[in-house]
Design an enzyme around this catalytic site. Structure first.
Site, PDB file in Angstrom:
ATOM      1  N   GLY A  14       0.790  -1.234   0.000  1.00 55.24           N
ATOM      2  CA  GLY A  14       0.000   0.000   0.000  1.00 55.24           C
ATOM      3  C   GLY A  14       0.819   1.280   0.000  1.00 55.24           C
ATOM      4  N   ASN A  16       1.773   2.974  -2.544  1.00 53.56           N
ATOM      5  CA  ASN A  16       1.137   3.914  -3.493  1.00 53.56           C
ATOM      6  C   ASN A  16      -0.148   4.483  -2.904  1.00 53.56           C
ATOM      7  OD1 ASN A  16       2.568   4.185  -6.214  1.00 53.56           O
ATOM      8  ND2 ASN A  16       2.714   1.990  -5.806  1.00 53.56           N
ATOM      9  N   MET A  88      -3.360  -7.182  -7.330  1.00 48.35           N
ATOM     10  CA  MET A  88      -2.772  -8.290  -8.069  1.00 48.35           C
ATOM     11  C   MET A  88      -3.793  -9.282  -8.649  1.00 48.35           C
ATOM     12  SD  MET A  88       0.097  -6.986  -7.926  1.00 48.35           S
ATOM     13  CE  MET A  88       1.355  -8.044  -8.614  1.00 48.35           C
ATOM     14  N   ILE A  90      -6.558  -9.959 -11.773  1.00 47.07           N
ATOM     15  CA  ILE A  90      -6.856  -9.438 -13.119  1.00 47.07           C
ATOM     16  C   ILE A  90      -8.367  -9.263 -13.223  1.00 47.07           C
ATOM     17  CG2 ILE A  90      -6.770  -9.922 -15.595  1.00 47.07           C
ATOM     18  CD1 ILE A  90      -4.138 -11.412 -15.066  1.00 47.07           C
ATOM     19  N   ASN A 105      -4.158   2.290 -13.565  1.00 50.28           N
ATOM     20  CA  ASN A 105      -3.265   1.333 -12.910  1.00 50.28           C
ATOM     21  C   ASN A 105      -1.839   1.870 -12.947  1.00 50.28           C
ATOM     22  OD1 ASN A 105      -2.341  -1.210 -11.843  1.00 50.28           O
ATOM     23  ND2 ASN A 105      -1.679  -1.784 -13.911  1.00 50.28           N
ATOM     24  N   HIS A 107       2.101   0.435 -13.125  1.00 50.53           N
ATOM     25  CA  HIS A 107       2.836  -0.789 -13.458  1.00 50.53           C
ATOM     26  C   HIS A 107       4.342  -0.519 -13.373  1.00 50.53           C
ATOM     27  CE1 HIS A 107       3.487  -4.710 -15.195  1.00 50.53           C
ATOM     28  NE2 HIS A 107       4.385  -4.166 -15.987  1.00 50.53           N
ATOM     29  N   GLU A 140      -9.223  -3.897 -21.748  1.00 53.50           N
ATOM     30  CA  GLU A 140      -9.517  -5.315 -21.566  1.00 53.50           C
ATOM     31  C   GLU A 140      -8.294  -6.223 -21.701  1.00 53.50           C
ATOM     32  OE1 GLU A 140     -12.922  -6.155 -23.983  1.00 53.50           O
ATOM     33  OE2 GLU A 140     -14.083  -4.555 -23.041  1.00 53.50           O
ATOM     34  N   ASP A 143      -2.185  -4.789 -18.830  1.00 50.32           N
ATOM     35  CA  ASP A 143      -1.142  -3.742 -18.875  1.00 50.32           C
ATOM     36  C   ASP A 143      -1.053  -3.068 -20.244  1.00 50.32           C
ATOM     37  OD1 ASP A 143      -0.526  -4.417 -16.246  1.00 50.32           O
ATOM     38  OD2 ASP A 143       0.963  -5.892 -16.859  1.00 50.32           O
ATOM     39  N   GLU A 172       7.197   5.862  -8.588  1.00 53.78           N
ATOM     40  CA  GLU A 172       5.757   5.555  -8.638  1.00 53.78           C
ATOM     41  C   GLU A 172       4.986   6.511  -7.730  1.00 53.78           C
ATOM     42  OE1 GLU A 172       4.817   1.493  -7.719  1.00 53.78           O
ATOM     43  OE2 GLU A 172       5.882   0.708  -9.440  1.00 53.78           O
TER      44      GLU A 172
HETATM   45  C1  GAR Z   1       3.983  -1.413  -7.163  1.00 54.24           C
HETATM   46  O1  GAR Z   1       5.343  -1.420  -7.455  1.00 54.24           O
HETATM   47  C2  GAR Z   1       3.161  -1.543  -8.423  1.00 54.24           C
HETATM   48  O2  GAR Z   1       3.769  -0.955  -9.529  1.00 54.24           O
HETATM   49  C3  GAR Z   1       3.084  -3.036  -8.586  1.00 54.24           C
HETATM   50  O3  GAR Z   1       2.939  -3.537  -7.293  1.00 54.24           O
HETATM   51  C4  GAR Z   1       3.620  -2.681  -6.374  1.00 54.24           C
HETATM   52  C5  GAR Z   1       2.681  -2.406  -5.219  1.00 54.24           C
HETATM   53  O4  GAR Z   1       3.300  -1.662  -4.214  1.00 54.24           O
HETATM   54  N1  GAR Z   1       1.974  -3.390  -9.408  1.00 54.24           N
HETATM   55  C6  GAR Z   1       1.993  -4.416 -10.245  1.00 54.24           C
HETATM   56  O5  GAR Z   1       2.937  -5.157 -10.368  1.00 54.24           O
HETATM   57  C7  GAR Z   1       0.699  -4.601 -11.022  1.00 54.24           C
HETATM   58  N2  GAR Z   1       0.906  -5.488 -12.096  1.00 54.24           N
HETATM   59  P1  GAR Z   1       2.430  -0.952  -3.074  1.00 54.24           P
HETATM   60  O6  GAR Z   1       1.436  -1.991  -2.545  1.00 54.24           O
HETATM   61  O7  GAR Z   1       3.460  -0.613  -2.031  1.00 54.24           O
HETATM   62  O8  GAR Z   1       1.761   0.238  -3.667  1.00 54.24           O
END
Ligand code: GAR
Length: 185
Positions: A14, A16, A88, A90, A105, A107, A140, A143, A172
């Site tokens: 979490g 982000n 995580m 889809i 999203n 990535h 759809e 990524d 990010e």
């Molecule tokens: C982030 O690095 C995000 O880019 C990635 O998961 C991490 C979550 O971190 N997302 C993916 O890989 C989606 N395909 P967080 O829970 O600390 O925000």
């Protein structure tokens, strides 16, 4: 300003979510977080929802049931934007169609390169000189949707997956909120 009602979907740490919460406290930031949804009762990010008194729901179900309840929750709260932040699962075409152009999203790669999982491992294996992160609309395909913002990060010889992940995640935390501002300009 009327802030757009927003729901954040998380599955893990979490970081982000934390960063978007911090930005959203600015009266000029275009969204308010009205709901946090997670498919994982152990997601560390739940603590940020608790800390800032944001309503949250843990939906630890199969994909179908998750989406059915998530849809009900999101409609019930009149959500206008869904931000996937380390989510995580889809989402199905059907769910995405319900929120066409309203799901974004983040990535951990420079899309369209390195879609999917284990991006840092693959980037290092291929001796890339740069990687980064991308905020994009969700369509759809995995990524794949229209890119809102990307940030490039240089890779130095000595760096491993862990270091790279930290560097990319620092970016990010900056670009997710910049991208949210950008879509409401
Ligand atoms: C982030 O690095 C995000 O880019 C990635 O998961 C991490 C979550 O971190 N997302 C993916 O890989 C989606 N395909 P967080 O829970 O600390 O925000």
């Amino acid at each position: 300003m009327v802030k757009q009602r927003t729901c954040i979907f998380i599955s893990g740490t979490g970081s982000n979510l934390k960063s978007i919460i911090n930005h959203s406290r600015d009266p000029n930031f275009p969204i308010k977080i009205n709901l946090v949804l997670t498919n994982n009762k152990d997601a560390k990010g739940i603590k940020y929802a608790k800390k800032f008194s944001i309503p949250f729901k843990v939906l630890e179900y199969s994909n179908k049931k998750f989406e059915r309840i998530a849809l009900r929750e999101v409609i019930g709260k009149k959500i206008k934007l869904i931000c996937l932040a380390g989510f995580m699962k889809i989402l199905s075409k059907n769910f995405i169609r319900n929120f066409d152009g309203k799901i974004i999203n983040i990535h951990p790669s420079l899309l369209p390169k390195y879609k999917g999982l284990n991006t840092f491992k693959r980037v290092l294996k291929n001796n890339e000189r740069y990687t980064g992160c991308t905020v994009h609309f969700v369509d759809e395909k995995l990524d794949n949707g229209r890119i809102i913002l990307k940030k490039r990060v240089k890779i130095y010889n000595s760096e491993n997956e862990q270091i790279l992940k930290k560097k990319v995640q620092n970016e990010e935390h900056r670009i997710y909120s910049m991208a949210i501002r950008k879509i409401y300009i």
